[in-house]
Structure formats: structure tokens, C-alpha cells
Scaffold this motif. Sequence first.
Motif, short mmCIF file in Angstrom:
data_model
loop_
_atom_site.label_atom_id
_atom_site.label_comp_id
_atom_site.label_asym_id
_atom_site.label_seq_id
_atom_site.Cartn_x
_atom_site.Cartn_y
_atom_site.Cartn_z
N UNK A 576 43.63 -19.55 -14.87
CA UNK A 576 42.74 -19.73 -13.71
C UNK A 576 42.16 -21.12 -13.65
N UNK A 577 42.13 -21.81 -14.78
CA UNK A 577 41.48 -23.12 -14.80
C UNK A 577 42.27 -24.13 -13.99
N UNK A 578 41.59 -25.00 -13.19
CA UNK A 578 42.22 -26.05 -12.41
C UNK A 578 41.66 -27.40 -12.82
N UNK A 579 42.43 -28.46 -12.54
CA UNK A 579 42.03 -29.82 -12.89
C UNK A 579 41.99 -30.66 -11.63
N UNK A 580 40.99 -31.59 -11.61
CA UNK A 580 40.91 -32.53 -10.50
C UNK A 580 41.87 -33.69 -10.75
N UNK A 581 42.07 -34.50 -9.72
CA UNK A 581 42.97 -35.64 -9.85
C UNK A 581 42.45 -36.64 -10.86
N UNK A 582 41.12 -36.80 -10.91
CA UNK A 582 40.52 -37.74 -11.87
C UNK A 582 40.74 -37.26 -13.29
N UNK A 583 40.58 -35.94 -13.52
CA UNK A 583 40.79 -35.40 -14.85
C UNK A 583 42.25 -35.53 -15.29
N UNK A 584 43.14 -35.36 -14.34
CA UNK A 584 44.57 -35.51 -14.68
C UNK A 584 44.87 -36.94 -15.10
N UNK A 585 44.34 -37.93 -14.35
CA UNK A 585 44.59 -39.32 -14.70
C UNK A 585 44.03 -39.66 -16.07
N UNK A 586 42.85 -39.10 -16.38
CA UNK A 586 42.25 -39.37 -17.69
C UNK A 586 43.09 -38.76 -18.80
N UNK A 587 43.55 -37.53 -18.58
CA UNK A 587 44.38 -36.90 -19.60
C UNK A 587 45.68 -37.68 -19.83
N UNK A 588 46.30 -38.15 -18.75
CA UNK A 588 47.54 -38.91 -18.88
C UNK A 588 47.32 -40.19 -19.66
N UNK A 589 46.21 -40.91 -19.34
CA UNK A 589 45.91 -42.15 -20.06
C UNK A 589 45.68 -41.89 -21.54
#
Length: 669
Positions: A576-589
Motif C-alpha cells: 500500500x505504501x507509495x513514494x513521491x517523485x522527490x523520494x524516488x530521486x533521493x533513493x536513486x541518488x
Amino acid sequence: MNRLITRGRRWRFILLGLLTLLLTLNPFPSFAQTSPTNHNDKAPIVLDGRVLLQVRSLNNNYTAENRAKRINDILAQAVQSSQPVSVEVNQTEDQTTLTIPSLPESGHLLTVTDKDVLPELTALQQARIWQRILEKAFVQAEFERSPAYIRQALGFVLGAILVAIAIHVGLLFLGKWVSHRLRVWLGQPTSSFHAWEDPAQFMVRLARLGLQGGLWIAIAYYVTDLFPASRIWRYELFDFIAKVFDILNAPVISLGSSKYSALELLLLLGLTVCLWFAVSFLTKLFKSYVLAHTGAEPRLQEVITVLTQYVLTFLGWIVLLQIWGLDVGSLTILASVLGVGIGFGVQNIANNFISGIIITFERPIQIGDFVKVGDLLGTVERIGARSTEICTLDQVTIIVPNSRFLETEVINWSHGNPISRLRIPVGVAYGSDIEKVQTALLEAIKNHPEVLLQPPPQVWFQGFGESSLDFDLLVWTGEPKKQFKVKSDLNYRIEACLRHHRIEIPFPQRDLHLRSPKLDEIFNLLLDRDSSTFSPRSIEPANENQSNHTPHSQPQDSLTSTTEISGSVSRTITPAKTLTETEIEALVAAMRGADGVEIKDRRYRGNLYPQCFIGAEAVEWLAQRTQSSRQEAIRIGQIFIDSGIIHHVLDDYAFQDDYSFYRFYQDNF
């Protein structure tokens, strides 16, 4: 094929040449100008490869060979000395001797005995004759070692070789011209002498090879005769050949009251081969000029020719043994023993040969018939004395022993009436209109060029199968070898006609019924366990093409993202958990940073995959980074794939928690 024929003819020429040489040399065992072990107890005196005279033995202890060897050594020593050589005759009351004064130890050469003296001559007269012969030989030897003679001899050698080359080339062109003329005269099939073309061509080639070989043998003999050293080498070679012939002439085998040498046995073998060639030639003429005009079938002509050849060969060999001096009656017991042994050894060959004769006269198969023998299927190309050649539909020639045609069942579609029936089975679904099925099948065979109208085609309803109604379409064809092509064409037409009439062709079906009183309870327990981690509204269809094992995966643990319940379609339960675009970019970095996943070149099963990371390691890193379960981490990895951030190295799989390789798009190169 032409190369094989040429090679076979070449070996035939070589064989005939060897036989000719054997027959030529056999009557002359003293071909080397001497017979070291002759029955006259003589030995030759030789100087520079030329026989000057012959001496006899003095007694049993001093043989002619020992005496001649000593004299030849003295003559060779005298020739090699730098002083002039002369021969003197000395006579006393007891003996007459020949000496060479220029040699040490008084140069005693030989003593003329009573055995050496020719009839009507005295010892002194014989010594005078030998003196003149030896002095002439010494003068010749001194002249042949002079520089002027050597230059002159080299000129003769060069001239002889050039002449030989010219004659050799002339014989080559002459042979080609004669072969061309024979081809013009005898090559026409309408010519009455057409059958003589091959024998005539063969004799022309044999004559050309014989003349060319004789030419170079004569040149070699002439050249070696010019120089003392080469003449000595030639004499030693001929002397060795003479000794070999003497050994071969020694009796080794006793048959009856006669003894025979190995050379005589070789001569018998050579005459037998010549007899075979002569009989083959005669039977060929018999087939061409007698059997060909009788109107008999080619196969029958061939069998009669083979039998005639064997009978003539046997009779000729018996006559040859009689002429050779062998009592044929003495071979009766030997022939009986050999006959039994050979009978067991060649029983299969005899079986095939007799089977070929039976096939020829009974004619169950003929050339051009389309037959099936065991697993072999094809057209009969040739029926030989021992085997039959069958050309399959794949254009492969298979040689089959004749006995197989009599020992096993043979299907001959061409025997008698070549018209045969083809059966094509057809199955349709239950509920189909059988009248419409019959109409469709008969429409399928209309206007087919290979299907006969008489007898008429038929459709038989054979029965009720497990999944279909079974019919047989029966048609007739006049060319058996095309039956497989006809079946294929009719199958294409049948499928099109059934589809046109909307008649279903069934396939095997099975119904599976599962009954379990505990199935509902197990299903509820699974839902209760998954609901503790996942939201019910997050159930989405899974990728049906997804596999639990990739080309770069190892067996997974018990945690999987798919569950299969009671044979239903697989479903993937997403977190159920979702991620924002900012969180995705941080995780990728962070994931690409120093503390992220290990990105490097990796090898798997011999293949190199550059700049990639392992899916299981990425799941572990994401679970720790986001403080979530591995299922949540798998969902995040899938979000990266859907967003075009990472991809599988083969672009074949979704994100998985296993030993699969993934790469960031920006690392592609």
C-alpha cells in the motif's frame, strides 16, 4: 565420378604393367648379366660394371664366388691406381698365371686351371685371350676417367634427355590424336563397332604408356652405361635382382610329385589375372553382339553374362593348371577342405548371389519399381548379382542385399497394377453435421490432378473417438511414389474446406474437478496472513509472462510475490505504501552513491554484463533504507523499472528478489 573412373583405369594400367614385367623377367633369371648361384659353378669377373670373363671354383673350399670376389677387388685396386696398368702371362711347368706388375706383392691376379680352359684350347692360349680382354678393359677404364670423356659424356646425357622429352611429348600428342580419331570412328551409337570404343581406347592408352615407359628405361640404361660409377651401381642393382629371382626360384611348395617356387606361384597368379581380363573381354563381346540381339531384358542379359564369365573363368583356370604342370587330381582333398571353410565364410555372399538369380527369373521386383523393404522406401535403380540399389525419396542411394527381398516382406506398389488407394484419417468435433462433413471432404479432392476419378473416392464413417467423430477419406492414385505429396495436398485442402463449412477440428480435452472440504479454510487463512502486510485494495493482476527463474537466477526462497490458488490466474499483491517523485530521486541518488548497491561488471555462464547490480542485494538495501519489508522493497524496485530508471539486463523480466542482474539506464553505453 570421372576422377574415380580415371583413378581405376590408372591402377589397371599399373597392374598390367607389373604383370608384363613379371612375365618378361621370369624366363631370364640371369637378367643381371650374371648368376651368382648358377648351376654351372661359374662366377663373373667384372670391371666397372662390365662382365669380362668367368672363372670356376678351384675346390670345395675355394668356390668360384670367393675366387671372383678376390679377382674383382684386385682389378678395382688396379684401376684406382695412378700408374699404367698392364697384364702379363707367366707360365711354369705346373701352372699358368696372370699378373699385374704395377701392383704390390708381384700383382698375382689369377691362375688358369683346367676347369677354366675352354675345349680345344690350352691353358696358355686361354691365358692369352684373358690377357687381351683385361688389357682392353683397363684402357677403356682409363679413357672413361679422363676429363675429355666426362665432358663428352655429359653432352651425350643432355642430348639423350632432350630427345627423350621430345619423343615423350610426341607420343602424348600421338596418343591424343589416335584417341580422338577412335572417338570419331567408333563413338557413334549407330556404328556397328561402337562397343569396341572403350577397349580400343584402353589399348591405345596402354600402348602409349608402354612406349613412354620403355623410352625412359632405355634412356636410363644408356645414361648409366656412359659412366663407370653409374654402371657399377646398375650392375649391383641387377645383381641384387638376380639374387632375389634365384631365391624366388627355389622350390618351396610341393604339390603331388612336383615342386614349385614362389616365382612360379606369382606367375600362376599373373596368368590367372590375365585370364580374368581375357574372359571379361570375351563376355562383354558376347553380351554386346549376341545377347543384345536376342531381345532379352537387360537384367537377364546381365545375369547370363555373369554366369558365363564365372564358368569360363573356372574352366580356363583348370586348363591353365594343367598347362602349368599341376595335377588337378592332387588338389581334390585341399579343394574339399577349402570349399567347406570358404562356404562358411562366404555363405552370406552366396545367399545374396543366389537370391539375385531368383529375383531375376521370378521378377518380383524390376528396375523402376517403387518398393518398401523394411524401413527403406524408394525406387529400384539397379539389380546386381549380389545387391540391389534403391534410390529413396531423399535422393539417397541405398545398397540392399538381395536376400532381404526374399527373407522379409516387400511392398511393391508398381508390381502388376500400379494403381493404389490412399487412406486419409479425419476427425471432427462432436455435434458436427456428418452430411456436411462428407460434402466438405469430397469437395477437397475435386480437380486434384493426381486423384483418379475411377475407382470413385469414398468417405467412410469409422467410429466415435474420445474427442472426435472419426472419418476416413479413401482416394486412388496411379503414381505410388507421389503418394506422400498427394496426402499433403489433400490435407491442405481438407483443412480449408472444413474451415469454409465451419466444421470444428477438435483437440484432446480433459476436465479436472478438485474437491476438498478444507479448501475454503486454507484460502481464508492465506487472505488473513496477507492482509496483515498488504491492503486488500492493492490486489492487481500480475504479469502472466513473468517466471520465477530467469536466465541469471538461482532458486528463490519461500517469499514470492505471486500466489496461485485452486488453479486460478496468478495475482500479485502490491504494498500500500507509495513514494513521491522527490523520494524516488533521493533513493536513486543514494542507491548509486558510495553507500548504495554494488555496481560493477559481472559474469554469468561465460557472458559479461557490465555496470549492473543484483536484484536480491538491491531489495536488501531498499528494505534497510526505507525500513520496510522485502515485499515493499520489491514494489519500489518495480516502480524504478516502470519509471525508466533501471531495467533488467536482458529486458525480459520484472524486478525480482533473486540473482537477476539490473542496470541503471544512464549506465548504458
